[in-house]
Motif scaffolding. Structure first.
Motif, PDB file in Angstrom:
ATOM      1  N   VAL A 108      53.106  23.879  54.231  1.00 40.74           N
ATOM      2  CA  VAL A 108      54.461  24.281  53.892  1.00 40.74           C
ATOM      3  C   VAL A 108      54.022  25.944  53.295  1.00 40.74           C
ATOM      4  O   VAL A 108      53.251  26.426  52.645  1.00 40.74           O
ATOM      5  N   PRO A 109      55.504  27.132  53.501  1.00 46.89           N
ATOM      6  CA  PRO A 109      55.041  28.302  52.447  1.00 46.89           C
ATOM      7  C   PRO A 109      54.597  28.182  51.619  1.00 46.89           C
ATOM      8  O   PRO A 109      55.645  27.297  50.565  1.00 46.89           O
ATOM      9  N   LEU A 110      53.894  29.334  50.475  1.00 52.84           N
ATOM     10  CA  LEU A 110      53.967  29.768  49.518  1.00 52.84           C
ATOM     11  C   LEU A 110      54.144  30.349  49.274  1.00 52.84           C
ATOM     12  O   LEU A 110      54.284  31.825  49.599  1.00 52.84           O
ATOM     13  N   LEU A 111      55.011  30.827  47.492  1.00 53.48           N
ATOM     14  CA  LEU A 111      55.439  31.598  47.182  1.00 53.48           C
ATOM     15  C   LEU A 111      54.896  31.323  45.932  1.00 53.48           C
ATOM     16  O   LEU A 111      54.534  31.038  44.538  1.00 53.48           O
ATOM     17  N   LEU A 112      53.669  32.165  45.841  1.00 55.56           N
ATOM     18  CA  LEU A 112      52.487  32.543  44.754  1.00 55.56           C
ATOM     19  C   LEU A 112      53.067  33.397  43.270  1.00 55.56           C
ATOM     20  O   LEU A 112      53.459  35.429  43.958  1.00 55.56           O
ATOM     21  N   GLU A 113      53.726  33.418  42.442  1.00 57.93           N
ATOM     22  CA  GLU A 113      54.276  34.362  40.931  1.00 57.93           C
ATOM     23  C   GLU A 113      52.727  34.762  40.542  1.00 57.93           C
ATOM     24  O   GLU A 113      52.336  33.892  39.611  1.00 57.93           O
ATOM     25  N   ILE A 114      51.987  36.436  40.790  1.00 57.06           N
ATOM     26  CA  ILE A 114      50.919  36.687  40.085  1.00 57.06           C
ATOM     27  C   ILE A 114      51.698  37.170  39.044  1.00 57.06           C
ATOM     28  O   ILE A 114      51.899  38.819  38.588  1.00 57.06           O
ATOM     29  N   LYS A 115      50.709  36.484  37.303  1.00 57.81           N
ATOM     30  CA  LYS A 115      51.315  36.624  36.208  1.00 57.81           C
ATOM     31  C   LYS A 115      49.657  37.438  35.999  1.00 57.81           C
ATOM     32  O   LYS A 115      49.161  37.734  35.917  1.00 57.81           O
ATOM     33  N   VAL A 116      50.192  38.638  34.820  1.00 58.64           N
ATOM     34  CA  VAL A 116      49.237  40.035  34.987  1.00 58.64           C
ATOM     35  C   VAL A 116      49.171  39.805  33.355  1.00 58.64           C
ATOM     36  O   VAL A 116      49.771  40.090  32.670  1.00 58.64           O
ATOM     37  N   ASP A 117      47.665  39.699  32.849  1.00 55.20           N
ATOM     38  CA  ASP A 117      47.739  39.806  31.570  1.00 55.20           C
ATOM     39  C   ASP A 117      46.641  40.699  31.221  1.00 55.20           C
ATOM     40  O   ASP A 117      47.061  41.939  30.563  1.00 55.20           O
ATOM     41  N   ARG A 118      46.144  41.700  31.607  1.00 59.58           N
ATOM     42  CA  ARG A 118      44.587  41.971  31.716  1.00 59.58           C
ATOM     43  C   ARG A 118      44.022  43.075  32.964  1.00 59.58           C
ATOM     44  O   ARG A 118      44.666  43.836  33.303  1.00 59.58           O
ATOM     45  N   ASN A 119      42.883  42.536  33.474  1.00 58.34           N
ATOM     46  CA  ASN A 119      42.269  42.840  34.248  1.00 58.34           C
ATOM     47  C   ASN A 119      42.996  42.600  35.598  1.00 58.34           C
ATOM     48  O   ASN A 119      43.225  41.808  36.398  1.00 58.34           O
ATOM     49  N   VAL A 120      43.418  43.867  36.049  1.00 59.56           N
ATOM     50  CA  VAL A 120      45.256  43.869  36.964  1.00 59.56           C
ATOM     51  C   VAL A 120      43.875  43.784  38.541  1.00 59.56           C
ATOM     52  O   VAL A 120      43.564  42.956  39.163  1.00 59.56           O
ATOM     53  N   ARG A 121      42.621  44.612  38.066  1.00 59.46           N
ATOM     54  CA  ARG A 121      42.074  44.797  39.541  1.00 59.46           C
ATOM     55  C   ARG A 121      41.308  43.549  39.765  1.00 59.46           C
ATOM     56  O   ARG A 121      41.081  43.494  41.167  1.00 59.46           O
ATOM     57  N   ARG A 122      40.576  42.895  38.782  1.00 59.10           N
ATOM     58  CA  ARG A 122      40.189  41.641  38.852  1.00 59.10           C
ATOM     59  C   ARG A 122      40.654  41.148  39.620  1.00 59.10           C
ATOM     60  O   ARG A 122      40.124  39.687  40.361  1.00 59.10           O
ATOM     61  N   LEU A 123      42.200  40.742  39.604  1.00 56.64           N
ATOM     62  CA  LEU A 123      42.886  40.037  39.604  1.00 56.64           C
ATOM     63  C   LEU A 123      43.373  40.007  41.774  1.00 56.64           C
ATOM     64  O   LEU A 123      42.975  38.828  41.884  1.00 56.64           O
ATOM     65  N   ALA A 124      43.280  41.224  41.569  1.00 57.10           N
ATOM     66  CA  ALA A 124      43.342  41.160  42.752  1.00 57.10           C
ATOM     67  C   ALA A 124      42.668  41.246  44.195  1.00 57.10           C
ATOM     68  O   ALA A 124      42.592  39.971  44.849  1.00 57.10           O
ATOM     69  N   SER A 125      41.505  41.113  43.017  1.00 59.50           N
ATOM     70  CA  SER A 125      39.890  40.781  43.929  1.00 59.50           C
ATOM     71  C   SER A 125      39.839  39.709  44.602  1.00 59.50           C
ATOM     72  O   SER A 125      39.618  38.455  45.473  1.00 59.50           O
ATOM     73  N   SER A 126      40.090  38.705  43.184  1.00 57.92           N
ATOM     74  CA  SER A 126      39.779  36.967  42.782  1.00 57.92           C
ATOM     75  C   SER A 126      41.132  36.757  44.193  1.00 57.92           C
ATOM     76  O   SER A 126      40.976  35.669  44.817  1.00 57.92           O
ATOM     77  N   LEU A 127      42.327  37.257  43.974  1.00 57.53           N
ATOM     78  CA  LEU A 127      42.954  36.432  45.295  1.00 57.53           C
ATOM     79  C   LEU A 127      43.170  36.224  46.444  1.00 57.53           C
ATOM     80  O   LEU A 127      43.517  36.256  47.326  1.00 57.53           O
ATOM     81  N   ARG A 128      42.606  37.878  46.898  1.00 53.83           N
ATOM     82  CA  ARG A 128      41.832  38.120  48.335  1.00 53.83           C
ATOM     83  C   ARG A 128      41.212  36.973  48.421  1.00 53.83           C
ATOM     84  O   ARG A 128      40.953  36.386  49.399  1.00 53.83           O
TER      85      ARG A 128
END
Length: 171
Positions: A42-62
């Motif tokens: 099924v398609p997923l729509l993932l809401e990304i909640k950001v607290d601090r480390n935006v760059r690390r989060l984007a890398s982890s998502l990738r």
């Protein structure tokens, strides 16, 4: 608090802390576990909640999504994470979540920075002229729909609806 009744902040918690929390009597899966469970069915729509480390989060998502074969979209209230998704995951569908109370200037700056494929607009803002203008250029999703009456109102102004809980109307 809303989902688990816990004051824990995910960004300040360990995997063990998060695993101890319950939603509908089930533990919260990691993103990797969720992707394995869904398996592209099924398609997923993932809401990304950001607290601090935006760059690390984007890398982890990738890293988590690089081999995922199913359709997905990523969205966030934070235009910085949406912009990083654009640069680090250029093929990912990305959206900006917009609250009704956001000032016109902040909204324009966020839209320009995020450069989203879609916007997810708070239901209270749907009838506003800026939403109709935006909808002429990109899809508009609406959140949070809880009742049949809200659905009827939102369907007039939005292309897709984001339901609370399991999506079944309560009234």
């Amino acid at each position: 608090m809303r989902l688990c009744g816990s004051p824990h902040r995910i960004s300040r918690s360990t995997i063990a802390d998060v695993s101890a929390l319950r939603v509908a009597n089930r533990s919260i899966p990691t993103l990797t576990n969720l992707l394995e469970l869904v398996g592209g069915r099924v398609p997923l729509l993932l809401e990304i909640k950001v607290d601090r480390n935006v760059r690390r989060l984007a890398s982890s998502l990738r890293q988590a999504l690089v081999d995922y074969g199913g359709p997905y979209g990523l969205m966030s209230f934070d235009p910085r994470i949406v912009r990083l998704i654009k640069t680090q995951m250029p093929d990912a569908r990305r959206g900006l979540v917009i609250q009704d109370r956001l000032t016109p200037l902040r909204r324009r700056v966020a839209m320009r920075l995020a450069d989203p494929h879609f916007i997810a607009v708070e239901r209270a803002a749907l009838a506003k002229p800026w939403v109709a203008y935006a909808r002429a250029h990109l899809p508009v999703y609406s959140w949070t729909i809880r009742t049949a009456a809200e659905r009827a109102q939102a369907e007039v102004h939005a292309d897709a609806l984001i339901w609370e809980d399991d999506g079944r109307s309560r009234a």
